[in-house]
Enzyme design. Structure first.
Site, PDB file in Angstrom:
ATOM      1  N   GLU A   1       0.840  -1.213   0.000  1.00 19.07           N
ATOM      2  CA  GLU A   1       0.000   0.000   0.000  1.00 19.07           C
ATOM      3  C   GLU A   1       0.871   1.258   0.000  1.00 19.07           C
ATOM      4  OE1 GLU A   1      -2.618   1.577  -1.112  1.00 19.07           O
ATOM      5  OE2 GLU A   1      -3.102  -0.526  -0.897  1.00 19.07           O
TER       6      GLU A   1
HETATM    7  C1  LIG Z   1       2.013  -9.698   0.520  1.00 23.38           C
HETATM    8  C2  LIG Z   1       1.820  -8.604  -0.477  1.00 23.38           C
HETATM    9  C3  LIG Z   1       0.535  -8.208  -0.806  1.00 23.38           C
HETATM   10  C4  LIG Z   1       0.326  -7.197  -1.746  1.00 23.38           C
HETATM   11  N1  LIG Z   1      -0.942  -6.872  -2.134  1.00 23.38           N
HETATM   12  C5  LIG Z   1      -1.135  -6.059  -3.211  1.00 23.38           C
HETATM   13  C6  LIG Z   1      -2.433  -5.865  -3.783  1.00 23.38           C
HETATM   14  O1  LIG Z   1      -3.423  -6.377  -3.286  1.00 23.38           O
HETATM   15  N2  LIG Z   1      -2.530  -5.102  -4.894  1.00 23.38           N
HETATM   16  C7  LIG Z   1      -1.446  -4.510  -5.475  1.00 23.38           C
HETATM   17  O2  LIG Z   1      -1.619  -3.867  -6.502  1.00 23.38           O
HETATM   18  N3  LIG Z   1      -0.202  -4.655  -4.959  1.00 23.38           N
HETATM   19  C8  LIG Z   1      -0.025  -5.422  -3.844  1.00 23.38           C
HETATM   20  N4  LIG Z   1       1.236  -5.596  -3.315  1.00 23.38           N
HETATM   21  C9  LIG Z   1       2.351  -4.893  -3.921  1.00 23.38           C
HETATM   22  C10 LIG Z   1       2.898  -3.793  -3.037  1.00 23.38           C
HETATM   23  O3  LIG Z   1       1.978  -2.749  -2.916  1.00 23.38           O
HETATM   24  C11 LIG Z   1       4.257  -3.372  -3.627  1.00 23.38           C
HETATM   25  O4  LIG Z   1       5.149  -4.425  -3.337  1.00 23.38           O
HETATM   26  C12 LIG Z   1       4.754  -2.069  -3.063  1.00 23.38           C
HETATM   27  O5  LIG Z   1       3.922  -1.020  -3.466  1.00 23.38           O
HETATM   28  C13 LIG Z   1       6.175  -1.747  -3.482  1.00 23.38           C
HETATM   29  O6  LIG Z   1       6.420  -1.998  -4.831  1.00 23.38           O
HETATM   30  P1  LIG Z   1       7.674  -2.921  -5.252  1.00 23.38           P
HETATM   31  O7  LIG Z   1       7.562  -4.167  -4.452  1.00 23.38           O
HETATM   32  O8  LIG Z   1       7.710  -3.070  -6.705  1.00 23.38           O
HETATM   33  O9  LIG Z   1       8.915  -2.126  -4.757  1.00 23.38           O
HETATM   34  P2  LIG Z   1       9.726  -0.981  -5.555  1.00 23.38           P
HETATM   35  O10 LIG Z   1       8.779  -0.007  -6.131  1.00 23.38           O
HETATM   36  O11 LIG Z   1      10.676  -1.632  -6.464  1.00 23.38           O
HETATM   37  O12 LIG Z   1      10.488  -0.283  -4.371  1.00 23.38           O
HETATM   38  C14 LIG Z   1      11.650  -0.859  -3.752  1.00 23.38           C
HETATM   39  C15 LIG Z   1      12.148   0.103  -2.664  1.00 23.38           C
HETATM   40  O13 LIG Z   1      12.531   1.339  -3.267  1.00 23.38           O
HETATM   41  C16 LIG Z   1      11.844   2.424  -2.674  1.00 23.38           C
HETATM   42  N5  LIG Z   1      11.493   3.384  -3.724  1.00 23.38           N
HETATM   43  C17 LIG Z   1      10.937   3.139  -4.929  1.00 23.38           C
HETATM   44  N6  LIG Z   1      10.754   4.285  -5.607  1.00 23.38           N
HETATM   45  C18 LIG Z   1      11.184   5.271  -4.814  1.00 23.38           C
HETATM   46  C19 LIG Z   1      11.245   6.696  -4.933  1.00 23.38           C
HETATM   47  N7  LIG Z   1      10.786   7.331  -6.021  1.00 23.38           N
HETATM   48  N8  LIG Z   1      11.750   7.403  -3.898  1.00 23.38           N
HETATM   49  C20 LIG Z   1      12.189   6.794  -2.772  1.00 23.38           C
HETATM   50  N9  LIG Z   1      12.162   5.455  -2.617  1.00 23.38           N
HETATM   51  C21 LIG Z   1      11.671   4.706  -3.616  1.00 23.38           C
HETATM   52  C22 LIG Z   1      10.599   1.828  -2.038  1.00 23.38           C
HETATM   53  O14 LIG Z   1      10.152   2.581  -0.928  1.00 23.38           O
HETATM   54  C23 LIG Z   1      11.084   0.446  -1.613  1.00 23.38           C
HETATM   55  O15 LIG Z   1      11.684   0.521  -0.359  1.00 23.38           O
HETATM   56  C24 LIG Z   1       1.450  -6.568  -2.342  1.00 23.38           C
HETATM   57  C25 LIG Z   1       2.745  -6.937  -1.967  1.00 23.38           C
HETATM   58  C26 LIG Z   1       2.933  -7.946  -1.065  1.00 23.38           C
HETATM   59  C27 LIG Z   1       4.341  -8.360  -0.741  1.00 23.38           C
END
Ligand SMILES: Cc1cc2nc3c(=O)[nH]c(=O)nc-3n(C[C@H](O)[C@H](O)[C@H](O)COP(=O)(O)OP(=O)(O)OC[C@H]3O[C@@H](n4cnc5c(N)ncnc54)[C@H](O)[C@@H]3O)c2cc1C
Length: 597
Positions: free
Chosen positions: A441
């Site tokens: 989220e």
């Molecule tokens: C168990 C689980 C349930 C989930 N449920 C849902 C769901 O129901 N629906 C859905 O759509 N998604 C869902 N997600 C996805 C979740 O919302 C994403 O994993 C999350 O938003 C982060 O995206 P990412 O994993 O691609 O990380 P990334 O976007 O790759 O980020 C990696 C790290 O880099 C940091 N970062 C990235 N961009 C920036 C920036 N511009 N500035 C500073 N820091 C940055 C982030 O804070 C993070 O620490 C779920 C994930 C999990 C693990």
């Protein structure tokens, strides 16, 4: 086996005495909700969570969800019956307008249920929680026909909802999204692409699943300006509301993950699935934000909930576990050792959690009240003020309550010593479950950026200025009362730290965006600590009044006052540390080249 008791009395104190819920009786849906009715609703909510959901928490974790070869997903044993009881009790539709099959009650009353259910069984609570979020988006941005077709069944829990944003290459940066929507001759769209990590994406709890999916209409602009939102039902719905053919969406796999094993986290494949546009083309993020904001508050509550359930079990353990003697001499000389609750360091851990939980609960309820004002008040100025507060506080609650929720689950585990690391006690599950709330989220770093980059400067800083004004008025109103000084003075000092940090950002972030990025996390926590302190000031004031009015409540209210004092003395000084970090700026942090790490 861990246990859970819903903190109904604490919620009632917060609603009735601290937030004075009855002030809102003029709002739609509030009139009939007398203190007796609230007490009855919360008691029922607590009972369901204690007796039905909590007993399934450990088994749900151990057994997890299973995907069959045909893509069907089975939830852990007992979840189907529990979901039927939850939906049958009208809990999903509680805040939904009556015309769409709900009970039209305040969202504020559904918030304690979210907390109790998440504490009892976080993995389970996500199924109804996501359905409520999807319903909110649908009711705000859906057409009348869409609302008529989908909302009542979702409010009833016969159908559930999901949110589909994430793709393998697209997490935080939604502009990278590639799921495609091709217009069909019948006015609908054909949706193709893959979504990952979709919570409750497939399961056996309901007849249908209504996926809300972000996709890009063919030819739409690149980036976030070309994203639209679609309803993609698992089973297509006929015009009369009956179920039709299976749609082209399926669960490709479920993730093996650290916690919330009872919730199916799915890879969802959309293969030319029929989708129906919600709202305007290319305005999908706007519509999805309704669900995301609702979900962010829900996730903040998950942080509080794990902190609360972990605390309850740690406290019970600390009263029973005999190790060592009190530093001041044996407290229980007849036994071979004293209970570990006598040790200051064990108390430190418990008090830190308690001092967080009780004020954080107040903040979630205050946010829910603001949400009700936004949606139900006839007074435009009141709506705008509530919307500003909610906008400012949503990233703070999401980031701070989930960070501290996890920290507290770890602290509560620590109270158990080695036993906390052993599965049967259940403490390691709370730690594992709490961890995800900091990530999904919008990861907490992104919440901090949202706060500093968007919410602070919005409308010329109107929301933060109103925050300072409200805080100043609150402190002034109690400033001349001797008994309130231990709460007012430290909060005033912490507010000063927040003002200095805000000023520093105004002066140093515009010209140098890295300063904003480097300061954002500490600023979010600084604001969170101040918000908790202000809630403690309100709680302390209400506790003095209640003590005077109802002498039989004196012991309970005295415990509140001691906890408030603990917060002020031992937790609030952290604002100074946060400020000191903020004003160092970004230079050192950004100076290492990638190959120098
Ligand atoms: C168990 C689980 C349930 C989930 N449920 C849902 C769901 O129901 N629906 C859905 O759509 N998604 C869902 N997600 C996805 C979740 O919302 C994403 O994993 C999350 O938003 C982060 O995206 P990412 O994993 O691609 O990380 P990334 O976007 O790759 O980020 C990696 C790290 O880099 C940091 N970062 C990235 N961009 C920036 C920036 N511009 N500035 C500073 N820091 C940055 C982030 O804070 C993070 O620490 C779920 C994930 C999990 C693990």
């Amino acid at each position: 086996m861990p246990s859970y008791r819903a903190p109904v009395d604490d919620t009632l104190f917060l609603l009735n005495d601290v937030l004075q819920y009855q002030r809102f009786s003029g709002l739609k849906g509030f009139a009939d909700v007398t203190p007796d009715v609230i007490a009855q609703i919360l008691a029922e909510a607590g009972k369901l969570c204690e007796e039905v959901l909590a007993p399934l928490n450990q088994s749900g974790d151990a057994n997890g969800c299973r995907r069959d070869a045909d893509g069907a997903v089975r939830t852990p044993a007992g979840f189907r019956e529990a979901f039927a009881a939850y939906a049958g009790g009208g809990w999903i539709g509680l805040p939904v307008p009556e015309e769409y099959g709900g009970q039209g009650l305040p969202f504020t009353l559904s918030t304690p249920m979210s907390e109790y259910a998440s504490a009892a069984n976080m993995a389970f609570a996500m199924y109804p929680g996501l359905t409520q979020g999807a319903l909110a988006a649908l009711l705000t941005h859906g057409s009348d026909e869409q609302k008529r077709l989908y909302a009542p069944k979702m409010a009833e829990g016969r159908w559930t909802g999901t949110m589909n944003l994430t793709e393998p290459q697209c997490g935080t940066d939604l502009g990278l999204l590639t799921t495609k929507a091709v217009p069909r001759a019948d006015g609908g769209y054909s949706i193709t692409g893959q979504k990952i990590f979709i919570s409750a994406g497939e399961h056996d709890l309901a007849e249908n699943i209504i996926h809300l999916v972000l996709a890009r209409i063919e030819g739409a602009p690149a980036g976030v300006k070309g994203i639209s939102l679609f309803i993609v039902p698992k089973v297509l719905v006929n015009a009369d509301g009956s179920l039709g053919q299976r749609n082209g969406v399926s669960c490709g796999s479920i993730e093996e993950k650290m916690g919330i094993h009872g919730n199916a986290t799915c890879v969802m494949n959309y293969d030319g699935a029929q989708g129906f546009l919600i709202g305007e083309p290319n305005r999908g993020l706007n519509a999805m934000f309704v669900m995301m904001n609702e979900a962010r508050l829900g996730v903040a509550i998950q942080g509080l909930a794990q902190s609360e359930v972990a605390y309850q079990n740690a406290l019970a353990y600390a009263k029973e576990r005999l190790q060592g003697r009190a530093l001041t001499g044996p407290k229980d000389p007849d036994k071979k050792a004293d209970p570990i609750l006598v040790h200051p360091d064990v108390r430190r851990m418990l008090m830190e959690i308690k001092a967080f939980n009780e004020a954080a609960r107040g903040l979630t309820l205050a946010a829910a009240l603001d949400s009700d004002v936004v949606h139900r008040s006839p007074d435009a100025a009141a709506r705008q003020a509530a919307e500003d507060r909610l906008g400012l506080m949503t990233p703070v609650l999401k980031g701070v309550l989930t960070d501290l929720g996890f920290d507290n689950a770890v602290k509560a585990q620590q109270v158990f010593g080695g036993h906390g690391y052993i599965r049967e006690w259940g403490m390691e599950q709370f730690v594992r479950d709490a961890r995800i709330a900091m990530i999904y989220e919008g990861a907490n770093g992104i919440q901090a950026l949202d706060l500093v980059g968007r919410k602070l400067p919005r409308d010329g800083g109107r929301a933060i200025m109103a925050f300072f004004k409200d805080a100043g008025e609150l402190l002034q109103s109690h400033g001349d009362k001797e008994a309130m000084k231990p709460f007012v003075a430290p909060t005033q000092a912490a507010l000063g730290d927040l003002q200095k940090a805000s000023m520093w950002l105004m002066q140093n972030a515009m010209a140098k965006p890295d300063n904003a990025g480097a300061a954002s996390y500490d600023y979010m926590h600084l604001l969170g600590r101040v918000a908790l302190a202000l809630m403690w000031v309100k709680i302390a004031a209400a506790a003095f009044e209640k003590k005077a009015r109802e002498p039989e409540q004196a012991a309970r209210m005295d415990a509140k006052l001691v906890t408030a004092r603990f917060y002020m003395e031992r937790m609030l000084p952290e604002t100074g540390l946060r400020l000191a970090r903020i004003v160092t700026g970004a230079d050192t942090m950004m100076s290492l080249a990638a190959d120098m790490f």
